[in-house]
Design a protein around this motif. Sequence first.
Motif, mmCIF file in Angstrom:
data_model
loop_
_atom_site.group_PDB
_atom_site.id
_atom_site.type_symbol
_atom_site.label_atom_id
_atom_site.label_comp_id
_atom_site.label_asym_id
_atom_site.label_seq_id
_atom_site.Cartn_x
_atom_site.Cartn_y
_atom_site.Cartn_z
ATOM 1 N N THR A 37 10.614 -0.902 3.522
ATOM 2 C CA THR A 37 11.640 -1.967 4.030
ATOM 3 C C THR A 37 12.949 -1.330 4.077
ATOM 4 O O THR A 37 13.777 -1.499 5.311
ATOM 5 C CB THR A 37 11.662 -3.238 3.150
ATOM 6 O OG1 THR A 37 10.395 -4.050 3.034
ATOM 7 C CG2 THR A 37 12.715 -4.042 3.587
ATOM 8 N N GLU A 76 6.313 -1.692 -0.829
ATOM 9 C CA GLU A 76 7.019 -2.577 0.081
ATOM 10 C C GLU A 76 8.435 -2.454 0.280
ATOM 11 O O GLU A 76 9.181 -2.499 1.280
ATOM 12 C CB GLU A 76 6.586 -4.167 -0.140
ATOM 13 C CG GLU A 76 7.099 -5.009 0.866
ATOM 14 C CD GLU A 76 8.656 -5.714 0.532
ATOM 15 O OE1 GLU A 76 9.228 -6.271 1.408
ATOM 16 O OE2 GLU A 76 8.918 -5.799 -0.833
ATOM 17 N N TYR A 113 6.728 -4.353 9.889
ATOM 18 C CA TYR A 113 6.406 -4.855 8.426
ATOM 19 C C TYR A 113 4.999 -5.815 8.562
ATOM 20 O O TYR A 113 4.684 -6.130 7.784
ATOM 21 C CB TYR A 113 7.665 -5.668 8.467
ATOM 22 C CG TYR A 113 8.175 -6.187 6.990
ATOM 23 C CD1 TYR A 113 8.661 -5.389 6.263
ATOM 24 C CD2 TYR A 113 7.613 -7.520 6.586
ATOM 25 C CE1 TYR A 113 8.766 -5.737 4.802
ATOM 26 C CE2 TYR A 113 7.974 -7.798 5.167
ATOM 27 C CZ TYR A 113 8.365 -6.951 4.476
ATOM 28 O OH TYR A 113 8.725 -7.245 3.147
ATOM 29 N N ASN A 114 4.581 -6.251 9.896
ATOM 30 C CA ASN A 114 3.417 -7.057 10.078
ATOM 31 C C ASN A 114 2.473 -6.201 9.680
ATOM 32 O O ASN A 114 1.276 -6.966 9.500
ATOM 33 C CB ASN A 114 3.513 -7.635 11.329
ATOM 34 C CG ASN A 114 4.676 -8.493 11.742
ATOM 35 O OD1 ASN A 114 5.250 -9.137 10.821
ATOM 36 N ND2 ASN A 114 4.960 -8.278 12.899
ATOM 37 N N TYR A 136 0.586 -3.712 1.669
ATOM 38 C CA TYR A 136 1.058 -3.756 0.283
ATOM 39 C C TYR A 136 1.507 -5.197 -0.089
ATOM 40 O O TYR A 136 2.046 -5.968 1.105
ATOM 41 C CB TYR A 136 2.134 -2.889 -0.017
ATOM 42 C CG TYR A 136 1.908 -1.228 0.249
ATOM 43 C CD1 TYR A 136 0.977 -0.603 -0.449
ATOM 44 C CD2 TYR A 136 2.528 -0.724 1.463
ATOM 45 C CE1 TYR A 136 0.555 0.604 -0.052
ATOM 46 C CE2 TYR A 136 2.256 0.687 1.885
ATOM 47 C CZ TYR A 136 1.290 1.234 1.178
ATOM 48 O OH TYR A 136 0.778 2.605 1.231
ATOM 49 N N MET A 137 1.544 -5.568 -1.226
ATOM 50 C CA MET A 137 1.907 -6.893 -1.467
ATOM 51 C C MET A 137 3.436 -7.129 -1.541
ATOM 52 O O MET A 137 4.247 -6.120 -1.472
ATOM 53 C CB MET A 137 1.641 -7.477 -2.821
ATOM 54 C CG MET A 137 -0.039 -7.479 -2.999
ATOM 55 S SD MET A 137 -0.819 -8.825 -2.045
ATOM 56 C CE MET A 137 -0.110 -10.375 -3.196
ATOM 57 N N PHE A 138 4.186 -8.137 -1.236
ATOM 58 C CA PHE A 138 5.659 -8.511 -1.115
ATOM 59 C C PHE A 138 5.949 -8.166 -2.570
ATOM 60 O O PHE A 138 5.375 -8.674 -3.485
ATOM 61 C CB PHE A 138 5.821 -9.583 -0.719
ATOM 62 C CG PHE A 138 5.592 -9.951 0.911
ATOM 63 C CD1 PHE A 138 5.520 -8.794 1.617
ATOM 64 C CD2 PHE A 138 5.797 -11.231 1.447
ATOM 65 C CE1 PHE A 138 5.518 -9.015 3.124
ATOM 66 C CE2 PHE A 138 5.381 -11.374 2.765
ATOM 67 C CZ PHE A 138 5.223 -10.293 3.716
ATOM 68 N N GLY A 139 7.153 -7.715 -2.762
ATOM 69 C CA GLY A 139 7.699 -7.273 -3.792
ATOM 70 C C GLY A 139 7.114 -5.928 -4.688
ATOM 71 O O GLY A 139 7.806 -5.693 -5.660
ATOM 72 N N THR A 140 6.275 -5.379 -4.238
ATOM 73 C CA THR A 140 5.887 -4.065 -4.686
ATOM 74 C C THR A 140 6.673 -2.923 -4.293
ATOM 75 O O THR A 140 7.486 -2.984 -3.475
ATOM 76 C CB THR A 140 4.433 -3.760 -4.135
ATOM 77 O OG1 THR A 140 4.440 -3.871 -2.871
ATOM 78 C CG2 THR A 140 3.494 -4.934 -4.693
#
Length: 465
Positions: free
Chosen positions: A350, A346, A334-335, A339-343
């Motif tokens: 996840t 991502e 994850y690090n 990509y941006m969070f919430g895309t």
Amino acid sequence: MYTLSNKNYFLLISFSVLIALLLLEQLVWLIPILIIILSAFNKPKSSLIILSFVALITLTSGLGEEQRLIVQVLAITSLFLFFIFTYGLDFHKYPKVPEQVLFLVSFIIFSIIFSLLFTDYLSLGLAQLIRSLIFFFILYLYYSLLNDFSDIKYFLYALFIGALFYFIIIFYEVVKADFDIVNLNQNLFLEEGVSFIHRNAIGGFFSICISIVSAFLVVPYLNRKYKNYLCVFIFFLISGLALTNSRAAIFSLIISTSYIFFLENRKALKYLILILLFTLPFLLINSVSETINLYFRLERIATGRDYILETVYNIISAHPLIGFGPAATKFEMYNYLPYMFGTPEEFFITRLINKIEFGHAHNFYLFLYTDLGIIGLLTSLLIPFTFLKLGNGLMKEVKRNNNLLYPLVLGIQASGIALFIRGLFEWAGIFSYGTLTYDLPFWWIFAILTFLYLKIIIKKQNIFS
């Protein structure tokens, strides 16, 4: 080697059953297990090979934790006691393993131990090391049951019975879905852990069996009656593979079959190519192309894998030499998301991270690279190199001198090719820290190959040395 009486065999299996029951306090399993003991009484060795293999690869993923442990303890204890009663404690009598295979296994274990020196997840890595050691111990116990060429047939029976068991599982799922195969695969019925094993692992298992059977079908000297039986059997295997909808297994199987035809039946290879070319125009028909797109999930081939590869590229760029440790990529992946969070990207990554324990690179070679570093990548390449080198030398020898063994070695070699190509698209099926349901089928045929290499190649070298 000790000679065992039926009484000793009975005590051997009964004692292992009692150990499993006493350890786990699951007396409800006593009656069915005793029935299995009685049925295996007359042929304990062959029964032990077949029953334990089928149980380990098919039951251990679909059962609960307690039942799974029962099956594993029972199988391992039975194998170990059989080994002790057969060979005793005289190490000189223990079956020898070729140096190439010993080096390979040692290198695999070394790569895991070496990565433990740099990982922040020591306890997790130790767990994978212990599981890998137990796996190779189990594999050696099975290998020790190969005392004669006639024992090979029981290893093949185990493979084929396991394949039929999987076919029954898949067909049952299809019946429950009212034979709506496309919709069933769209819902990923075998990919979310609701059945006995991952769809792609079953696909890899089928590819092994189909490659071996195909090799026997193309040789000209096999009895026609046996070929008819094999044709019926391969029909069920191919049907099962089609129902799994494992794209990587289907593609790699085409390659392995082409390899067999290229060596033994160039005419059949031409027909195969013509059939593939003939079907291409039908893909232009909208209804056909839509069905194929749904079946093979073509729209998802790039979507998802490109996200994974970009993330893996970031990981390897940051850590080109040292990996995160055995099974530890999950906690660091994850690090390195680009990509941006919430895309949507991502969210996809996840979901992948939370879904499986390891193998997130979706590629066997990159999986070991991200976990174990550059030495892991070398390990992932050493496995196919050793397997194919032994198989190639053995094929040349048996083709000249032993017509009966040649199709078997050819099928095993083709199976390895299928799995190694499949490894470019899937992480499981070659080595995943000794996960029985994923790793045992490949190492099962590797054990057969190793036994034949020892008996034929090394024995010949010793005679002329």
